[in-house]
Design an enzyme around this catalytic site. Structure first.
Site, PDB file in Angstrom:
ATOM      1  N   GLU A 197       0.803  -1.224   0.000  1.00 65.03           N
ATOM      2  CA  GLU A 197       0.000   0.000   0.000  1.00 65.03           C
ATOM      3  C   GLU A 197       0.838   1.278   0.000  1.00 65.03           C
ATOM      4  O   GLU A 197       0.871   2.022   0.987  1.00 65.03           O
ATOM      5  CB  GLU A 197      -0.962   0.020   1.201  1.00 65.03           C
ATOM      6  N   GLU A 257      -5.171  -8.693   0.493  1.00 62.31           N
ATOM      7  CA  GLU A 257      -5.854  -8.464   1.776  1.00 62.31           C
ATOM      8  C   GLU A 257      -7.337  -8.282   1.508  1.00 62.31           C
ATOM      9  O   GLU A 257      -7.722  -7.619   0.537  1.00 62.31           O
ATOM     10  CB  GLU A 257      -5.353  -7.202   2.487  1.00 62.31           C
TER      11      GLU A 257
END
Ligand code: BGP
Length: 483
Positions: A200, A389
């Site tokens: 991220e 995720e």
């Protein structure tokens, strides 16, 4: 399989809105029992964690301090005034945690390597004991039939790099990251065949350097923030090259990004096309530049005088060919409608009553799991995607019988997985799914107040107890289908 930049032809095709580029043939596993709920044969099922959130043992075996150690100990940063000095004590309990995975029937595990364990000062002399831990972890995973998927950077930058050069504010950090990546690749890719570079980029840039909510807690002006963004993207590209140069041939590498998810508000061809255009534009600072090797006009126009400074060589490095794309998907970010304007789309505002889970940011919009990989695969001609995720926090109070009946999490997972199945059955090339998370852990600024695990952790005793969602996930894995 590798892919590089997009061809002009591909864009012409996209602009024309014709071919999807996705196979219409369902790829269900034969054993799906005709339920229409099945996933492709060989689909990887796993859970995801990150080093800082579970390991603890922050002063063990020569580990150096990370920016999150410093940040979490500053007053006012973590909501429950906690820190991750002990966290889930996974550094000691990793064998037990692997047994939890085995009990689920999981075939893969996504974990991260703590850079400050391997290079306590960020660069220079490696600390052999640091990598020894990951050697033990990987060997134990393999002995239990679980394939290791390693992330190199899940936000625990060595504090020394922050102190010496301003961390990601400096290009030197991108180079140090590549050196660390090369060393890890050399040592671990005999057993680890899938490596994620950075987790991220967008969150570590915005929350860490813009809003000051994550470490290192900076609130930089826009121009500096854009330079941080560029340096992080450069770090990704340099590390891809380092892994190719020093890892075992055939090692597969890619990022794990939380892309901005754009859902067509109503599923019409015009809105779908608009949602694709929005996906490309709104991910202009990360995925689009990584996959196309250019900062697109929409991104540069928005950045204006604050645009990052870069060279053509930088863009070539950032867009080094990758083997797969990792997507962290929790929620829809925008519902999109086609519009007769310059951008070709508008974003519908979220009504206040839009459903969400236990956290305000966590909107309940399962279709995000269908559209995000579908748009990405089409826009960037991808051959391989992992959902790196997906999951939700929940209040998770144990009932009188001691069990956690997390029906909300089961409902969330079932709905998102149905949408993932919808995608794979249409040929969207998703090869695996990693549920966030195996165990409750240190959820950054939320401390231990948000629980994302499918195993409950009692942080006083370190006891792990399966929640109902663990039984649900075990059944999904067993049947290779949504149950
Ligand atoms: C992702 C992170 C994970 C995890 C998850 C839950 O952004 O990659 O590390 O923390 O979000 O989010 P949060 O802890 O902010 O609730």
């Amino acid at each position: 399989m590798s892919f590089g930049r997009l061809s002009r032809r591909h864009f012409a095709r996209l602009a024309g809105g014709a071919v999807l580029g996705l196979s219409a043939t369902p790829t269900h596993s034969a054993d799906a029992g005709g339920t229409q709920q099945g996933f492709p044969a060989g689909f990887r099922w796993g859970t995801a964690t990150s080093a800082y959130q579970i390991e603890g043992a922050v002063n063990e075996d020569g580990r150096g301090p990370a920016i999150w150690d410093r940040f979490a100990h500053m007053p006012g940063t973590i909501i429950d005034r906690s820190n991750a000095d002990v966290a889930c004590d996974h550094y000691r309990l990793y064998r037990d945690d692997i047994q939890l995975m085995k009990g689920l029937g999981a075939t893969a595990y996504r974990f991260s390597i703590a850079w400050p364990r391997v290079f306590p000062d960020g660069l220079g002399t490696p600390n052999p004991k640091g990598l020894d831990f990951y050697d033990r972890l990987i060997d134990e995973l393999l002995a239990n039939g679980i394939e290791p998927f390693a992330t190199l950077y899940h936000w625990d930058l060595p504090q020394a790099l922050q102190d010496q050069s301003g961390g990601w504010m400096s290009r030197d950090t991108a180079r140090a990251f590549a050196d660390y990546a090369a060393y890890v690749a050399e040592r671990l890719t005999d057993r680890v065949s899938h490596v994620f570079t950075i987790n991220e980029c967008s969150r570590l840039v915005h929350l860490g350097h813009g809003l000051g909510i994550d470490a290192p807690g900076l609130k930089l002006p826009q121009a500096e923030l854009n330079q941080v963004r560029h340096n992080v993207a450069l770090g990704h590209g340099l590390s891809v090259q380092a892994i190719r140069a020093r890892g075992r041939p055939g090692t597969k590498v890619g990022p794990a990004e939380n892309l901005v998810v754009c859902v067509p508000a109503i599923d019409t061809p015009a809105n779908v096309r608009a949602a694709e255009m929005a996906t490309r534009e709104l991910n202009g600072g990360y995925l689009t530049v990584m996959l196309e090797g250019q900062y697109i006009d929409g991104f540069l126009a928005q950045a204006g005088k604050d645009a990052p400074k870069y060279t053509a060589e930088d863009l070539r490095i950032i867009s080094s060919p990758i083997d797969f794309l990792g997507l962290n998907i929790y929620k829809p970010d925008h519902y999109v409608l086609a519009a007769d304007n310059e951008r070709g789309f508008t974003l519908a505002p979220f009504p206040a009553s839009f459903p969400h889970m236990d956290a305000d940011w966590l909107r309940f919009g399962p279709e995000a799991m269908y559209w995000a990989p579908r748009h990405a695969a089409k826009l960037w001609d991808l051959r391989s995607i992992y959902i790196t995720e997906n999951g939700t926090s929940a209040t998770d109070e144990p009932a009188a019988d001691g069990n956690v009946h997390d029906l909300d999490r089961v409902m969330y997972l079932r709905n998102y997985l149905q949408q993932l199945q919808r995608a794979t059955s249409q040929g969207v090339p998703v090869a695996g799914y990693f549920l966030w998370s195996l165990i409750d852990n240190f959820e950054w600024a939320d401390g231990y107040q948000k629980r994302f695990g499918i195993y409950r952790v009692d942080f006083r005793t370190q006891r792990r107890t399966p929640k109902l969602s663990a039984s649900f996930y075990r059944e999904v894995i067993k049947q290779n289908a949504v149950v």
